[in-house]
Each structure stands twice: as C-alpha cells, then as structure tokens.
Design a protein around this motif. Structure first.
Motif, PDB file in Angstrom:
ATOM      1  N   UNK A  62       0.848  -1.178   0.000  1.00  0.00           N
ATOM      2  CA  UNK A  62       0.000   0.000   0.000  1.00  0.00           C
ATOM      3  C   UNK A  62       0.892   1.239   0.000  1.00  0.00           C
ATOM      4  N   UNK A  98       0.731   5.451  -0.403  1.00  0.00           N
ATOM      5  CA  UNK A  98      -0.129   6.639  -0.366  1.00  0.00           C
ATOM      6  C   UNK A  98      -1.560   6.347  -0.845  1.00  0.00           C
ATOM      7  N   UNK A  99      -2.161   5.366  -0.232  1.00  0.00           N
ATOM      8  CA  UNK A  99      -3.588   5.144  -0.420  1.00  0.00           C
ATOM      9  C   UNK A  99      -3.995   4.261  -1.576  1.00  0.00           C
ATOM     10  N   UNK A 100      -3.066   3.649  -2.281  1.00  0.00           N
ATOM     11  CA  UNK A 100      -3.493   2.703  -3.314  1.00  0.00           C
ATOM     12  C   UNK A 100      -2.626   1.458  -3.287  1.00  0.00           C
ATOM     13  N   UNK A 101      -3.118   0.398  -3.951  1.00  0.00           N
ATOM     14  CA  UNK A 101      -2.419  -0.891  -3.922  1.00  0.00           C
ATOM     15  C   UNK A 101      -1.498  -1.002  -5.123  1.00  0.00           C
ATOM     16  N   UNK A 118      -7.281   9.189  -5.724  1.00  0.00           N
ATOM     17  CA  UNK A 118      -5.831   9.001  -5.709  1.00  0.00           C
ATOM     18  C   UNK A 118      -5.180  10.219  -6.364  1.00  0.00           C
ATOM     19  N   UNK A 168      -3.051  12.742  -5.641  1.00  0.00           N
ATOM     20  CA  UNK A 168      -1.641  13.097  -5.660  1.00  0.00           C
ATOM     21  C   UNK A 168      -0.897  12.436  -6.829  1.00  0.00           C
ATOM     22  N   UNK A 169      -1.043  11.102  -6.945  1.00  0.00           N
ATOM     23  CA  UNK A 169      -0.318  10.411  -7.998  1.00  0.00           C
ATOM     24  C   UNK A 169      -0.831  10.807  -9.379  1.00  0.00           C
ATOM     25  N   UNK A 193      -8.883  14.792   4.894  1.00  0.00           N
ATOM     26  CA  UNK A 193      -9.292  13.403   5.102  1.00  0.00           C
ATOM     27  C   UNK A 193     -10.091  13.249   6.374  1.00  0.00           C
ATOM     28  N   UNK A 195     -12.328   0.622   0.529  1.00  0.00           N
ATOM     29  CA  UNK A 195     -11.029   0.021   0.764  1.00  0.00           C
ATOM     30  C   UNK A 195     -11.172  -1.317   1.456  1.00  0.00           C
ATOM     31  N   UNK A 250      -0.427  -1.232 -10.789  1.00  0.00           N
ATOM     32  CA  UNK A 250      -1.428  -0.849  -9.806  1.00  0.00           C
ATOM     33  C   UNK A 250      -2.495  -1.936  -9.716  1.00  0.00           C
ATOM     34  N   UNK A 251      -2.929  -2.255  -8.494  1.00  0.00           N
ATOM     35  CA  UNK A 251      -4.076  -3.158  -8.345  1.00  0.00           C
ATOM     36  C   UNK A 251      -5.283  -2.275  -8.021  1.00  0.00           C
TER      37      UNK A 251
END
Lengths: 73, 701
Positions: free
Chosen positions: A54, A56-59, B98, B100-101, B258, B265, B488-489
């Motif tokens: 994990x 920063x919030x994603x897998x 998501x 930021x990314x 947040x 999740x 990414x999953x």
C-alpha cells in the motif's frame, strides 16, 4: 543489514529511504514511491512473488526483485 | 466549413479515461494509426452547441516519460504543433480518490502550455473513502479549469463539453521550472525549433529519439547539445519527479482533507483475501476459466450454426436469382462463403471480449495477472500473457488482439508468437475425425477413454508447444527494453456496462474490417484454385467421369460426387497437391492429403470438407460416412489401409503445430504492424509441424 521492501512481512510498514536501481526507481517515483513515503506490505501472491504494497492510499504490486531495490530506513 | 476542435484525453491507467471518452463520443469511434508507431489511434467525435469536436484517446500513462511502446505516443503527439490534429485543448483525467499520484502527469501536461482541463473522476468514491476535495481551491492553485465527472451516470458531462468550448486565456506559468536543471540547453533547443516554452524544449532533450517527426539531423543536433551541456537524462528525470511531487503535496495540503476511512477500501481488502488466497485464489480463477470456455464453446454455438446456415442459404439464394456463369459461381462459392468464414467468428469474439472487458472493468484481471506472473515469468512471458493464452483455446484471433495491454514489447511479441500453438476450436473437427479413425475406442486403466486421452494429449501438445517456443524466443530475442512488473491493483468495482458494450462492438468491428478483408481475399484465391484447371480438363470432366464409371447414371448423386472429386483432382489446387507430394511423402501423406493441406491453409476446418470432396462423399456433415470412406482407402504401395496409426498421428501433430490460419497471420500483421512476425511465425510453426510429423510417422511406421 540493510532492509529493503522485500523484507517486509504482511502488515509491516517501512519508510522509503533510497533506491538501488536507477531505472526501476524512475518508474517507482512516478508511481508515488518517493523517499520519505511510508509503504505497507499487504499480501504476497500465492507463490510468494509478486507482492502487493500500500503506497499513499493505493495498492501497488511489484516483483520481489523490484521490491529489493527499495531501501527502507 | 469550420475546423473541428481537437481535444486529446490523457490520464493514468484506471483513472476512468475510457469512460470519459465513451461518454463524450458514444459509438462514434474509429481506430486509426499513429504515424510511425505500432499503436492504434482511437478517436471519436461529437457535436455540441453547433461545434464539431474531435476527441483523441491517448494511451494511459503515469507520466510524460514513456515506459512502453504505446506510452511513447503521448508526448510525441502532444509536442508536434504542426500535426493536423494537434490538440487545441487537453483533458487530463484524474482519479479523485488518488489525486496526488494522478496530478504528476497532469502537472507535466500543464507545463506543456496548451490549455488543459482537469476532469476529476470517481469523486463519489473518494468521498466514501473520507477524502474531501475543495474544487475551487484546486482550480485556483493549479490555475486551470476543473470539471468533476461521474463515469457511471454521466453527471458533469455537459459542464465538460462547455469547458471544452470556453476560451480561457490564462497567463501561462510553469509549475516547475526546468531551467533549474539545465539552464544552458533549453534556450538553445527552444530557439532552434522555435518552441513556445521551456518544458517542451526540455522534453525535446529528454525524449529525442522517441519523436517521430524529428529528422536525423535534428536528433543529432540535440544529441550534440546534450553532450556539450552535460545533460543527464535520468538524474534530471528523478529530480523533476521528486520536485513535482513536492509541489503537488504542498499545494494539496490545503485542498484535500481526510476524514475517517470508508468502506470501499475494506471491501477490496476483503475480496483480495479470498481472490488472491493461496488455494481459493487459483480455484476461483479456474472456475472463471471454466465459465469462459463453457460460454465460448456452448453459448456461441447456436449463433455460429445460424450464421453457417444463413450463409449457406444466401449462397443458394444468390445462385437462384443470378444468371448462371463464372461471376455467379465466384459470388456463391467464393465470396459468400468467404464472408461467412469471417462472420462466423463474431459470436466467439464478442463473448470473449465481453468476459475480458467485465474482468478488466471489475479489477479482477489485475489479480489474475498478479496470481500467474511468477509461473509465466519462467517462460519468458509475463502475468499479462495468461489472458491471450487462455483465449487462444477458443480462437487465436481475439487472443492476439488481447495482447495489447502487455506493456513490454518483448513479452508482447513472445505472447503473440506462441498463442497460435494453443489448440483452437478450428482444430477440433480435424482432431475428431482423425481420432475416430486411428485410435481404438477402448478404455485404459478401466476408466479413461483412449480417444478422450488422445484429445487431451493434443491440447497439452499445443500448450507445451507454446511454452517451449516462448522459452526459445526468450533466449534469442534481443531487446533493449527492460521488463519489470510494477502495476497498480485497482479497487474492485462494478463494471460499467456501457464500456463493456462499446468494447464488444469496437473489437468485433475491428476484427471484421481488418482480418476480414484478408480472409475474404484468400478465400477467393482458393476458390479460383479449386474451381479452375489448366487446359480443357474441366470441359472434359463429365466425359472423363462417364468413361471411368460407365455404369453410373449422369443425374445420380454418385455421379455428381465423382464429378466434383474429378474436378478437384484436376484443378490448380489438385495439381499443387500432387506437386507437393514428394515433400509430404516422408510424412506418410499422398496427393489427396496434399490437396487438403493446401485448401486448409487458409483455415484448418476446411480439411474435413476437402477430404469429403476428394473421397467423393456426398454429405459433408456426416462424419461416419467420411470415416468409412477413409477406412476403406488402400495405400497403393503397401496394399494395406492408407490411414494407419502412424499416418493419423503424423497428421494430428501436423495440425497441432502448423500455422494454417490466414486470419491469424492477418491479425498478427495488424498487431505487430510488421510483415516479419507473421512470416517468421508461418515458417517456424509449419517447420516445427513438418519435423515433428516426420518423426512421428517414421517412428510409428
């Protein structure tokens, strides 16, 4: 011993410190694996590789070989 | 006429880019080619408030720096101001959950200086996860228009279309100043190519060789300048990425707040516990596979039968209304069956893509890739190769089309190359007749049927052929591209049915248009070869048959059968069959099988029909009649039955390995955009088939 992301057990966390492979690190940086970011090991694939962490919030899934290039502090 | 507005869509994979594209353009989509690269260019159009807009869907990427062949397209396209479809506006799609990314790519796109709209998707999902975004502050901080859009119900679509029309002249300031990295080279490149800002100039230096529009001299100029000013690509990329994230994090600290984490999740975590479980994970995957196969073979069957029947009736109808002659024969025996041969694959392709699209949309496909990567890696493949290999059991055509999402070019080529080894459904009728002919219907160890075991052996043979070839190819393919598996999953979510439908529709259409024209052309050529012969042999056919069988009534079915067998024997195809006899003799084949090999070159299942015609069996559908005829066939040299175990085995192995499918070759050409790969595949597969069949025949003879 230097600890890498591949040494984490499921549920363990670690702070990214540095990378050992410049080419892989560029891809990891883009994916948000930056020095100072915390990563948490979630689970491994049934054969132990690849793993899922994990970030920063994603897998994010990656092979152990790539996880070994992430040095943790 | 007013020029259409050009818009380009960019964004991370899984960010909902395709949903936005589908919402904007609906079914008005077409596939073209980017110049110079092996990538499809998916574009679409729509009209809004009297303005026509062209939308281009660029490949999903995490940054402006390409990591795979298809990602190269993104910057190449966005930096060529002289291209006729250079975008007036760029829409950067970003996943709000998501942010930021997703903003890394957006910040790079923004610095290219072209008006950019930020389309935020999955805001509802972000909110459920306890992420709150201040949209007004986001617009202000990044000095750009922000539109929130719901990919599921289309909320925000109007606003996005309005934003595309709106002209907003904003003062351009780069988010990140690249002059800090290399102050000297940027003005040099900027002046030389007359570029509008620093970041584009900097990217010219970073991505010199991936640009299709630069001449060799231009590339040399940049390369020299890079050496002169000590430009370090990777080091600068690293610094840039880290600095951009710093800027984004700092800006977002006020914008994103947040609260408690939400249920999505946890739902994904719970599902992952089961779906990637050591035992259940593979069991569920097997169950999904079983369901896919079952549906592809069972559900598609009635549709395929209807299509078969429909085209047969169409042929008969064409024959009945058109005046008899060469043209009518061509239409009824060449073109219509040729078209039928294309259309008959549609049910399987549509079903396969329906499944693949649902699995991809739901997020399960990423887990399958995750589960199988380690196994596939041993053979020079990649987790992502599993889908094409499995699909290949139905039909290699959609399977090869499904290799698109393999980023690594090498892994993708290997997958494309070995997929046709998987025993497709077209081999089944050939196997069925040969097995019933040469394998006794007995039981082994009391429970296993020997014929069933042989069929399983043939499927395994195909699978091992694929794996073995992948291993070889992995050793000989020299590629600079390093393969890695950083993926990414995505979270699990319900598939968007609109996206599923559009995928099914566009893939089927691509298949019909692209593979179809080649199949059709080859069918016509084969028809000509089988329907014409040199000299007056065809005119004399009727007399010749009468002379051979003086007792037959010229209006009887037997006479008709004997006549068509005579014609095929004396056609160009027949002559070709005879001329290749010396080559296929060591495999145990005679000229009759030679003809069948030639006619089934375009499609394997034609073997059965040709064999039926050669041995002048009237009813092609009746397998037992063909079987009896083949059993009765005597080898003139030995005086014993022609179809021995050795011959049967040799033929089965030949059909398992040989590349006898024009449609597959056509689709390989289409996917690799190079004639080299289909030719290599044809030579390699058919060569392997020849050698293995030869060994089998010589050993068991």
């Amino acid at each position: 011993m230097i600890k890498s992301a591949a040494d984490l057990k499921p549920g363990q966390r670690g702070m990214v410190k540095d990378f050992t492979d410049e080419y892989i690190s560029l891809k990891l940086l883009e994916m948000g694996v930056l020095p100072g970011t915390e990563i948490e090991m979630k689970f491994a694939a049934p054969l132990g590789d690849p793993i899922c962490v994990d970030v920063s919030g994603y897998a994010l899934s990656l092979r152990l070989e790539e996880a070994r290039t992430i040095i943790l502090s | 006429m007013k020029r259409a507005i050009n818009v380009a869509l960019v964004g991370n994979p899984n960010a909902g880019k395709t949903s936005v594209f589908n919402l904007l353009t609906g079914m008005n989509q077409k596939v073209g080619n980017f110049p110079g690269v092996t990538m499809d260019k998916v574009s679409g159009h729509y009209s809004f408030q009297g303005e026509s807009t062209m939308v281009l869907d660029l490949p999903g990427t995490y940054s402006i720096y390409p990591r795979s062949m298809d990602e190269r397209v993104v910057f190449d396209f966005l930096s060529d101001e002289n291209a006729h479809d250079y975008p007036d506006k760029i829409i950067a799609v970003a996943d709000a959950s998501n942010l930021e990314r997703n903003l890394l790519l957006f910040s790079q796109i923004l610095d290219l200086g072209q008006p950019t709209i930020l389309a935020l998707t999955m805001l509802d999902m972000a909110n459920k996860q306890g992420i709150n975004i201040d949209i007004t502050a986001l617009e202000k901080e990044f000095n750009t228009k922000v539109v929130t859009i719901n990919g599921r119900n289309g909320d925000g679509l109007e606003e996005l279309k309005e934003a595309i029309l709106e002209s907003r002249e904003v003062e351009y300031t780069a988010l990140y100043d690249v002059r800090e990295l290399s102050p000297e080279i940027i003005p040099v490149i900027k002046e030389k190519f007359d570029l509008k800002n620093d970041y584009i100039a900097y990217q010219y230096a970073q991505q010199t060789y991936s640009k299709s529009f630069l001449s060799n001299d231009d590339m040399q100029f940049i390369a020299d300048a890079k050496v002169k000013y000590n430009f370090c690509d990777r080091q600068f990329q690293t610094t840039e990425t880290v600095e951009r994230y710093k800027i984004i994090r700092q800006k977002l600290s006020e914008i994103v707040t947040r609260s408690q984490p939400g249920e999505i999740k946890t739902r994904t975590s719970k599902l992952d516990k089961i779906l990637t479980h050591k035992i259940y994970g593979y069991l569920i995957f097997m169950a999904v596979l079983l369901l896919m196969f079952q549906s592809i073979f069972e559900w598609a069957n009635p549709f395929m039968d209807w299509i078969d029947l429909g085209f047969a009736q169409l042929s008969a109808f064409a024959r009945s209304i058109l005046p008899s002659g060469v043209l009518t024969n061509l239409i009824a025996e060449g073109i219509i069956p040729g078209l039928g041969g294309v259309v008959i694959f549609i049910p399987q392709i549509a079903l396969l893509f329906c499944f693949i699209s649902i699995l991809e949309e739901s997020g399960y496909m990423s887990r399958v890739v995750f589960l199988t990567d380690k196994i596939m890696r041993k053979f020079g493949l990649n987790g992502k190769s599993i889908v094409p290999l499995i699909s290949g059991v139905a039909c290699a055509i959609p399977a090869i089309m499904a290799t698109r999402n393999i980023e690594s070019w090498k892994d993708r080529i290997i997958t494309i190359f070995v997929t046709p080894f998987m025993s497709c459904s077209a081999r089944l009728p050939v196997y069925a007749i040969l097995i019933s002919l040469v394998i006794p219907d007995t039981r082994v160890l009391g429970i296993f049927n020997l014929q069933g075991l042989t069929l399983m052996f043939l499927y395994l043979l195909g699978f091992f052929g694929a794996i073995f070839s992948a291993l070889i190819l992995q050793k000989i393919l020299k590629v600079k591209e390093r393969s890695y598996f950083i993926m990414e999953l995505p979270v699990y979510r319900w598939p968007k049915w609109k996206n599923v439908w559009i995928t099914i529709f566009s893939k089927s259409r691509t298949f019909v248009l692209e593979a179809g024209k080649i199949i059709l052309a080859i069918s016509i050529v084969l028809w000509v070869l089988a329907s014409y012969g040199p000299g007056d042999r065809f005119d004399q056919a009727s007399t010749a048959v009468q002379n051979t069988y003086p007792t037959l009534d010229t209006t009887s079915v037997e006479f008709e059968n004997a006549l068509s067998a005579y014609k095929l024997e004396n056609s160009y195809a027949g002559i070709l069959g005879k001329s290749i006899e010396p080559v296929i003799r060591p495999l145990g084949y005679d000229w009759k099988i030679g003809i069948a090999l030639i006619t089934s070159f375009a499609a394997r299942e034609v073997f059965v029909g040709t064999i039926a015609t050669i041995y002048s069996v009237g009813d092609e559908e009746n397998e037992s009649t063909i079987k009896d005829k083949l059993k009765a066939e005597i080898n003139p040299e030995t005086g014993l039955p022609m179809y021995t175990f050795a011959l049967g085995l040799s033929l089965m192995i030949f059909y398992a390995f040989a590349m006898q499918c024009m449609s597959t070759l056509a689709v390989v050409y289409r996917e690799t955009k190079s004639i080299k790969w289909p030719i290599l595949q044809l030579i390699y597969m058919s060569g392997l088939a020849y050698i293995c069949a030869l060994i089998a025949y010589q050993v068991f003879k």
